[in-house]
Each structure stands twice: as C-alpha cells, then as structure tokens.
Scaffold this active site. Structure first.
Site, PDB file in Angstrom:
ATOM      1  N   LEU A 100      10.434   4.901   3.017  1.00  0.00           N
ATOM      2  CA  LEU A 100       9.187   5.026   3.766  1.00  0.00           C
ATOM      3  C   LEU A 100       9.086   3.880   4.759  1.00  0.00           C
ATOM      4  O   LEU A 100       9.610   2.790   4.517  1.00  0.00           O
ATOM      5  CB  LEU A 100       7.980   4.987   2.822  1.00  0.00           C
ATOM      6  CG  LEU A 100       7.822   6.135   1.823  1.00  0.00           C
ATOM      7  CD1 LEU A 100       6.612   5.890   0.931  1.00  0.00           C
ATOM      8  CD2 LEU A 100       7.702   7.476   2.531  1.00  0.00           C
ATOM      9  N   ASP A 101       8.383   4.114   5.869  1.00  0.00           N
ATOM     10  CA  ASP A 101       8.143   3.053   6.838  1.00  0.00           C
ATOM     11  C   ASP A 101       7.283   1.961   6.216  1.00  0.00           C
ATOM     12  O   ASP A 101       6.584   2.186   5.221  1.00  0.00           O
ATOM     13  CB  ASP A 101       7.427   3.610   8.075  1.00  0.00           C
ATOM     14  CG  ASP A 101       8.261   4.639   8.817  1.00  0.00           C
ATOM     15  OD1 ASP A 101       9.496   4.607   8.690  1.00  0.00           O
ATOM     16  OD2 ASP A 101       7.663   5.478   9.518  1.00  0.00           O
ATOM     17  N   ALA A 102       7.288   0.789   6.836  1.00  0.00           N
ATOM     18  CA  ALA A 102       6.535  -0.351   6.298  1.00  0.00           C
ATOM     19  C   ALA A 102       5.055  -0.024   6.149  1.00  0.00           C
ATOM     20  O   ALA A 102       4.408  -0.427   5.165  1.00  0.00           O
ATOM     21  CB  ALA A 102       6.721  -1.568   7.194  1.00  0.00           C
TER      22      ALA A 102
END
Length: 236
Positions: A100-102
């Site tokens: 997942l993205d930050a």
C-alpha cells in the site's frame, strides 16, 4: 524459494553469512554441492550445511492494520516501516503481500512464504481486494459501468481488469479490484475525472480487517488455506 533464503530460514545466519557459506561450497542440495545462491529449492529437497541437515522454520502469515504515513518496506525510509509494529523474530525474512502507498491505510498481509503471496498479488489468480475510497467530488452515475468494462490508465497500454464499484455516499465508494498496478485506485478515479482524498483497504480475498490501527494477529489455518483454494479453483 532461493537457496540463500532457505538457509536463512533454517539457521540463525544473516543473508550475508548465508551467501558466504553457499559460495564457499558448504551447502549440499540432494547430494550436489551448490554454490549459486539464487538456486531454487523446495522444502522436500534434502539440504545440508557442513553436513548438518537443514529444516526450514514454519512459514508465518500475519494480518496487520497499517497506519497512515508508514511504508511497506522492511526498513525505515522517508516514512517509518510498518514492520515497526510487528514484534516477531527474524522480521527481515517477512514481506508484504500487496503493498500500500504511504498514505493508504488498512489491511496488509505479511508472510515469509513467497508461493503463498504469489496467489494474492498475481492478477491471473483473481484475488479480490476491497478499498473504501473517499473522493473530492460526487461520483458520476456512469463510473460503475466504466470500471466494469475497464478504463485506460495514463501510461498503460491495456485497460484495467473489470472492477466492481459500490456507492456508499456521493463522495464515498467501495472499489473491488483483482490487480495492483502502481497507484492503481488513484489513477482509476483520475481517469474518470475525480480525485482520491482517502484510501483504506478493508478486505483481501475472504479476509476482512478486524484489528485496530497498528495492531496485528496471525492468520488462522482456514484463512491461510483460503488463498490456496482460490489459486486451485482458478486453475482447475
């Protein structure tokens, strides 16, 4: 798995130490000395180190509720690693099955079993991931049909795989996809003239997020096997 990973998973050696032992000819696979660290081996192979038979530790399968502003990396970078929240031995052997993205929160599955995670991240296995998406403007009535057909992402030659869109409120939707292109959810909504302002993964396959932010638990045997069953059903 790779031979160097197998040696690490069977001993207390670091990857550097395991590499040195392999290249020095200390490892035997099925009666043959193997010096290539990238050689693919299986738990059923007979593998020994300096004459001692190696047995890999049991694989681990973990569910984590990823907080915002963390990264799916084994080390801290611009943001802290989500592995700071998982208190287990040999954490360096683990990897995230579907990053997942930050700024994205929610369900993350963590394991040291590469064949198992392959069933989750490979689009041809059709493993569904469900995201709760907050939008900058109300969703248009035609977007569900567009996503079901597939949309063209900037820089991509092929359309996205068919996706399911469910409207919760005009600015909040549930999106189910079976692939994981770079920033895919954000790019899908950009392709239809909208912008994602919040993104949270609620479900992977049959597993739903059921722990608080920053907490984790081991998966049950039935949860682990559910992904193996998905893979078998798609190939039968």
């Amino acid at each position: 798995m790779r031979l160097d990973k197998f040696v690490c998973k069977s001993t207390a050696l670091t990857r550097i130490q395991a590499t040195a032992m392999i290249t020095d000819g200390c490892v035997v696979v099925n009666s043959d000395v193997v010096c290539d660290v990238a050689t693919q081996v299986h738990e059923d192979n007979h593998i020994s180190l300096n004459g001692e038979t190696l047995t890999a530790r049991a694989s681990r399968y973990i569910l984590l509720h990823k907080p915002a502003d963390t990264i799916c990396s084994n080390i801290d970078e611009a943001y802290p690693s989500l592995f700071n929240y998982i208190d287990v031995e040999n954490a360096a052997e683990l990897h995230v099955a579907g990053r997942l993205d930050a700024d994205t929160t929610g369900l993350v599955l963590v394991t040291d079993d590469g064949r198992w995670s392959f069933n989750i991240i490979t689009p041809t296995k059709h493993c569904q991931k469900v995201y709760r998406v907050g939008l900058s403007r109300p969703i248009s009535d035609d977007v569900a049909a567009k996503f079901a057909h597939g949309v063209q992402l900037q820089g991509e030659q092929q359309l996205t795989r068919p996706a399911i869109l469910e409207t919760v409120t005009p600015k909040e939707v549930l999106l189910t996809i079976t692939e994981g292109k770079f920033h895919q959810v954000k790019r899908m909504f950009a392709a239809v003239g909208n912008r994602v302002v919040s993104l949270h993964r609620e479900q992977i396959g049959a597993i739903q997020l059921d722990v608080e932010v920053g907490l984790w638990r081991y998966l049950t045997d039935s949860e682990v096997n559910s992904f193996i069953n998905i893979a078998e059903s798609k190939t039968s």
